[in-house]
Design an enzyme around this catalytic site. Sequence first.
Site, mmCIF file in Angstrom:
data_model
loop_
_atom_site.group_PDB
_atom_site.id
_atom_site.type_symbol
_atom_site.label_atom_id
_atom_site.label_comp_id
_atom_site.label_asym_id
_atom_site.label_seq_id
_atom_site.Cartn_x
_atom_site.Cartn_y
_atom_site.Cartn_z
ATOM 1 N N LYS A 109 35.113 40.065 33.755
ATOM 2 C CA LYS A 109 34.752 41.482 33.823
ATOM 3 C C LYS A 109 33.313 41.731 33.376
ATOM 4 C CE LYS A 109 39.363 43.337 33.868
ATOM 5 N NZ LYS A 109 40.120 42.063 33.822
HETATM 6 C C1 LIG Z 1 41.057 41.659 34.790
HETATM 7 C C2 LIG Z 1 41.418 40.226 34.838
HETATM 8 C C3 LIG Z 1 42.082 39.672 35.951
HETATM 9 C C4 LIG Z 1 42.550 40.492 37.137
HETATM 10 O O1 LIG Z 1 41.489 40.996 37.915
HETATM 11 P P1 LIG Z 1 41.715 42.247 38.885
HETATM 12 O O2 LIG Z 1 40.382 42.628 39.362
HETATM 13 O O3 LIG Z 1 42.346 43.307 38.020
HETATM 14 O O4 LIG Z 1 42.634 41.804 39.961
HETATM 15 C C5 LIG Z 1 42.338 38.304 35.935
HETATM 16 N N1 LIG Z 1 41.984 37.534 34.884
HETATM 17 C C6 LIG Z 1 41.359 38.036 33.805
HETATM 18 C C7 LIG Z 1 41.019 37.132 32.683
HETATM 19 C C8 LIG Z 1 41.035 39.399 33.748
HETATM 20 O O5 LIG Z 1 40.418 39.881 32.661
#
Ligand SMILES: *Cc1c(COP(=O)(O)O)cnc(C)c1O
Length: 462
Positions: A109
Site C-alpha cells: 500500500k
Molecule cells: C491490502 C492488501 C492486500 C489486498 O489488496 P487489495 O487491493 O485490497 O485487493 C493484499 N496483501 C496485503 C499485504 C495488503 O495490505
Amino acid sequence: MKYISTRGGMEPIEFMDAVMCGLAPDGGLVLPERLPDVRHKLGTWKDLSYQDLALEVFSLFATDIPEPDLKALIQQSYHTFRHEEVTPTVQVGNLFILELFHGPTLAFKDVALQFLGNLFEYILHQRGGRLNILGATSGDTGSAAIHGVRGKDNINIFVMHPRGRTSPLQALQMTSVLDNNVYNLEVEGTFDDCQHIMKTIFSDVSFKDQFQLGAVNSVNWARVLAQTVYYFYSALRVMTQTGAASVQFSVPTGNFGDILAGYLAWKMGLPVHTLILATNENDILCRFFRDGDYSVSQVHPTISPSMDIQVASNFERYLYFRVGEDSSRLRAMMETFAQTRSLQVEPDANGSIDSIFKAGRGDTTSTLEVIRRYSLEKGYVFDPHTAVGVFVAEQQCEANMPVICLATAHPAKFPEAIQEACAQSVTHEILETLKGSQTRCVTIPNSVERVKSYVRQQVSKV
Ligand SMILES: *Cc1c(COP(=O)(O)O)cnc(C)c1O
C-alpha cells in the site's frame, strides 16, 4: 485526460478533481474517459527506471499537472523506498516474485499512499484549503496512510483503530509516528465500531464540509493509477530476461484495488496472458470469476487479514468494463446489489466469466504449507498474503510461461504466522528499531460524538 463516473451521472472532470473527490457525486467510482493504448511505447519503456516509467504512465493520466511537477512528486514519493529499483522482481524457483514491500511500512500500500500523500499536499498548495483525513483501520492501511501524509503541509490525519485488537507491531507502526499532524485514536470497541463511527461522521455533510474531512480509501483513482506502474515495470523486465511474449500475474486480493491495476495495464496493451486472482477463505471474488455469482456472506478472520473482505470496494470499476462500459446497466446492477447483496453475470460462449481472469482460494493450511515449503526448499519466506497468491498460482498457472507473484507484505510483519509455518523468526530492522520507541495515542470511548468533538478540538487549535 478527463474522468467520468462509472454510473454516468457526472460531467467529465480533470485528474486533480478526480483525486480530491474520491467517490463520484452520483455514488459511482471515477475512471478515465478512455484508456490510452501504450503498445507502441513498450519498446522504450522496458529500459526505464521505475521513476522514469512512473512519469511516462502518470503523464498520460495527470494531464493537468505540468511534467516537471509530476517528476518532482514521483522522486519525492519513491526515494522513501529502501530498494533502488523500488519494486524489484526476484526469481525464486520457477516463480518471479514482485517485491512490493520496500516502502516505509513494509506493505504494497506504500506504493500508492506515498504518492497520494505528496499529491494531496501539491494540490492543496495549488488551490489553497486544508484536508483532515479520517480513517478506520484494523492495521495495514492505517499505517501506510499515516506514513504517506506525516509532516505534510495543510493535512491532518486521524486514524481510529480498535483498542487491543490490532497486532502490537501494527499498532506500533502507527503510534510511533510523532509528527504533529498525526492523531492516533484507540477506540474502546471493535474494528466494526471504528468503521461505524467513520461512516456516521462522513454522513454528516455539514460536519464533513465544516472540517474539510477526506478519506484515503482504496477507491481513490490515484491509488489505482500508482499501482499500474509496477505491472509494466515487472512484466517488461521479466519478458526481456526470459524472452517470453507475455506473462501471468498472481495477485492476493481483498478490495480488488491491486488486481484492478493489472487489469487496466492489460487493457492499455501490456501483454498479460492471465491475471490469477487469489483469495483466502473470504472468497466472494473467486466465486464470481468461477460462476458469475457475487453474493455477500460473513467475513472470516484469517492469517491474511488484509484480504478479509466481503464487498470489494474497487470491483465496480471492473464491472463497468465487464458490462461494456454501459453506465445505465451498471447503475441498475449496483442498485440490485444494494438491495439483495448479490449480483450475477452470465458466462460467455465458452462458459467463462472473463477469460483474462483465473481465480482460486487458499485456506490457512495451504498458506502455512506454502510458507514452510519455500522456506525449506528455497530459503525464501513469504508473508501470509503473498503465500495465498503463490498457492493459487501453483494450482492455476500455465507451464512454459513466466508467472509473476505479487509479494504484498514483508514476512516480518506477521511473526506469529511465520513462526507457526516454519518455526522461524523473521525480523526487519525497521520493525526492530520501533520496539521500545516513544508512542503517542489517545484512548477514546466507542462514541461518534466523542470522536467528533476530538476532531473539532484538534482542528480548531491550529
Ligand atoms: C491490502 C492488501 C492486500 C489486498 O489488496 P487489495 O487491493 O485490497 O485487493 C493484499 N496483501 C496485503 C499485504 C495488503 O495490505
